[in-house]
Each structure stands twice: as C-alpha cells, then as structure tokens.
Design an enzyme around this catalytic site. Structure first.
Site, short mmCIF file in Angstrom:
data_model
loop_
_atom_site.label_atom_id
_atom_site.label_comp_id
_atom_site.label_asym_id
_atom_site.label_seq_id
_atom_site.Cartn_x
_atom_site.Cartn_y
_atom_site.Cartn_z
N PHE A 143 0.83 -1.20 0.00
CA PHE A 143 0.00 0.00 0.00
C PHE A 143 0.87 1.25 0.00
O PHE A 143 0.49 2.28 -0.57
CB PHE A 143 -0.95 -0.01 1.21
CG PHE A 143 -1.98 1.08 1.14
CD1 PHE A 143 -2.89 1.12 0.10
CD2 PHE A 143 -2.04 2.05 2.12
CE1 PHE A 143 -3.85 2.13 0.03
CE2 PHE A 143 -3.00 3.06 2.06
CZ PHE A 143 -3.90 3.10 1.01
N TYR A 144 2.04 1.18 0.64
CA TYR A 144 2.98 2.30 0.59
C TYR A 144 3.30 2.65 -0.86
O TYR A 144 3.21 3.81 -1.28
CB TYR A 144 4.26 1.93 1.35
CG TYR A 144 5.43 2.84 1.06
CD1 TYR A 144 5.42 4.18 1.45
CD2 TYR A 144 6.56 2.36 0.39
CE1 TYR A 144 6.49 5.02 1.18
CE2 TYR A 144 7.63 3.19 0.12
CZ TYR A 144 7.60 4.51 0.53
OH TYR A 144 8.66 5.34 0.24
N ALA A 145 3.68 1.65 -1.64
CA ALA A 145 4.01 1.87 -3.05
C ALA A 145 2.80 2.41 -3.81
O ALA A 145 2.93 3.29 -4.66
CB ALA A 145 4.51 0.59 -3.68
N THR A 163 0.38 4.27 -2.65
CA THR A 163 0.16 5.70 -2.34
C THR A 163 1.15 6.57 -3.10
O THR A 163 0.80 7.67 -3.54
CB THR A 163 0.25 5.98 -0.84
OG1 THR A 163 1.56 5.69 -0.34
CG2 THR A 163 -0.79 5.21 -0.06
N LYS A 164 2.36 6.10 -3.26
CA LYS A 164 3.36 6.90 -3.97
C LYS A 164 3.07 6.95 -5.47
O LYS A 164 3.28 7.98 -6.12
CB LYS A 164 4.77 6.34 -3.71
CG LYS A 164 5.29 6.62 -2.30
CD LYS A 164 5.42 8.12 -2.06
CE LYS A 164 6.19 8.44 -0.82
NZ LYS A 164 6.42 9.90 -0.66
#
Length: 337
Positions: free
Chosen positions: A152-154, A156-157
């Site tokens: 999910f981090y990736a 969002t980016k």
C-alpha cells in the site's frame, strides 16, 4: 536570495537537503510533524543542527493540517517547494495502512493545493523505487509501466505521481517526481535494515537476513541523492508543445510540465555483500539468521539513472564500502559505541 519550503525537514533526507540548500545560500523553511514512527529525539537533533543557520526556520505541523500548512506557505512565499514528508516504510504499511492514506494522499494533496495557490516556480516531490513493484526488466527506467505495486505504501506513492500529473496539467505547475533507491548514510532512519544491522553487529546479536541474502538493492548514499535533488531543482519540466523532451529516456509528459526521475547509484548490490561492508566497517562478523522472503518485498531494485545524467550532468557515485564506512563512523560517534 531564493527560498525553499522543505516538508519533512527533520527527516533523514529532508535534513540533508536542507543543509545543502543552506550551504548554497538558500533560505529554507522546514515543515515537519515530528511523528513518533521512529526516534523523535533524532529528528529534534537534526532540526537543532539546521537551526544553527539563521536562514533556517523550523515549523512543526502535520501535512494533514491544511490550514497550518497553507498559513505557513502564504507567509513564507517560497520560490520552490520540495515535498519529502511522508509516512515511510514498506513493512509498516502492512499493519498501519491508514497512516499512509492520511499522510501520503491527503497530505500530498494539501501540498499540491498550496503549490497551486502560490504558483511556485517548481514543485518537487518524493516518490520511490517501490512503484516499480513486480516489474522484472532491469534496470528500472522511468518510461516503464508501473502498474503492479506490491504494498500500500508503493500504491500511495504511485497515486502521488498521478495526482501531481493532473495538477501539472490543470494549472501548468512545473512538477518533478523523483524515485529514490534505498537511501542510506549518516543521520539515517533507525527503521532501515542497514541501521539495524550495524547496531546488532556491534552488539554481537543476530541479524535477520531475508531471502537468505539473495536480494539486490541499488544503494544510494544520501549526499549523492540530495545533490541530485538540488540539481533537478534548476531543471523544471517545460510546458507541453515546447519541444522540451531531451531524449528517448525522457519521461516528460506530452500533456503537462511534469516528469519523473530516478535517483539511484545505477548498480545493484547483493544484500550479503552489503552486510559484508558493514562487517568490515564494524570490525566484526555478523551473526546471521537466514529467513525466507518477507511479504511485500521484491527480490531486486536497480535504477537506470540515464535521465538524471542527461538533465543534470550528474549521477551518484559513492560506493557502498565508502558510504557504509562513513555511516558506521557517524553511528559510533552519535551513540558513543
């Protein structure tokens, strides 16, 4: 005298970039939430060092607090904004995804709104090599499709990149996104593996080595990284129709003054070799506990940094042994070991 607003100025990269800008005569306004994702005292120490320069102002606030961010920006009237603040960490996103939604999506939207209202000369925003996700063709190039994020981090980016493109198109706001590749160095983040490895090697406690060390990363020394950002600051993407695309490597949008640029060393290093560099710098062997691949991890990252070289004439060049030696020297001094 040029003025920069740097979000995340108490963070690892924001601290080093702010220091570099101050050294080059900029006035810098730093905005940071000083969250407790990792050691807040380390963040305060970074800000304290920056405050030794009269041209630095530190403001504490969250990205999600639009009124505070906007008020600061309208008062400061920066020429450029460098947005580095984010909820970082691939593994943390597995358990706390909402933190990424709030900081990385809502917070970045707020930064873009401020940049639009001020009509800044150049908006620069951090992305990550994690957006390449399940891509297997390497080295990763900015023109590759990035449709398979694995965390999910990736995600969002990647969303930040798309959000920024829309604002660049709608408001003719020159915007550069940069994708970082495994940044390390003095004053680094304690949640990063190299930091944990160094601590445990010096303590003589075991380190967790995922995928049995058969992973590859494009390790980028922090001073090289912020030099790349500094040079990109003076290379805003041109407007559509200006004939500004410089080569087949250029990610410049045909519809907006927007591009994305990799900032990486341009070589992949095996994790076991990276650990060996830490062992050499510490003067002792690591006790290794071998584990399988962790959820959300990728086996390799490797940057094609051709576009960075074409735009700036510069590419990161610090080798991992030199970079790790400098980090371990700082670590020993900072923690008194």
């Amino acid at each position: 005298m040029r003025k920069a607003l740097v979000t995340g100025s108490a963070g690892f990269i924001g601290f080093h970039l702010s220091q570099l800008l101050l050294d080059e005569g900029f006035t810098v306004v730093g905005y940071d939430g000083l969250t407790d994702y990792y050691d807040v005292e380390l963040k305060r120490r970074r800000h304290a060092l920056l405050r030794e320069n009269a041209r630095f102002e530190a403001v504490e606030g969250m990205l999600e607090d639009f009124d505070r961010l906007r008020g600061l920006a309208l008062d400061a009237k920066p020429d450029v904004i460098v947005h580095l603040a984010a909820q970082a960490g691939v593994r943390y996103s597995l358990e706390h995804p909402r933190a990424y939604l709030d900081a990385n999506l809502v917070g970045t939207f707020n930064v873009m709104e401020v940049a639009r209202e001020l009509a800044v000369e150049h908006l620069l925003m951090a992305s990550t090599s994690s957006v390449y996700g399940a891509n297997t063709r390497m080295p990763f190039a900015e023109t590759d499709a990035c449709d398979t994020p694995l965390t999910f981090y990736a995600a969002t980016k990647k969303a930040n990149e798309a959000m920024a493109h829309s604002y660049a198109h709608l408001w003719q706001l020159p915007t550069t996104m940069f994708r970082f590749f495994t940044v390390y160095g003095p004053w680094g983040r304690p949640d990063m593996a190299y930091f944990d490895f160094t601590r445990k090697v010096l303590e003589g406690t075991p380190i967790d080595v995922f995928n049995h060390g058969e992973m590859y990363r494009d390790f980028t020394y922090v001073s090289d990284l912020v030099r790349g950002i500094r040079l990109l600051l003076d290379a805003p993407p041109p407007a559509p129709g200006s004939g500004g695309k410089i080569s087949a490597h250029d990610s410049l949008s045909p519809a907006a003054p927007w591009r994305v640029v990799n900032i990486g060393n341009g070589e992949k290093v095996r994790l076991l070799d990276f650990i060996e560099a830490i062992e050499e710098a510490c003067g002792r062997d690591a006790i290794k506990y071998h584990l399988p691949m962790q959820k959300g991890d990728v086996p390799a990252t490797w940057a094609d940094n051709t576009l960075l070289r074409e735009l700036t004439g510069y590419a990161p060049q610090t080798g991992v042994r030199d970079g790790i030696a400098q980090f371990v020297a700082w670590y020993r001094d900072y923690y008194g070991v």
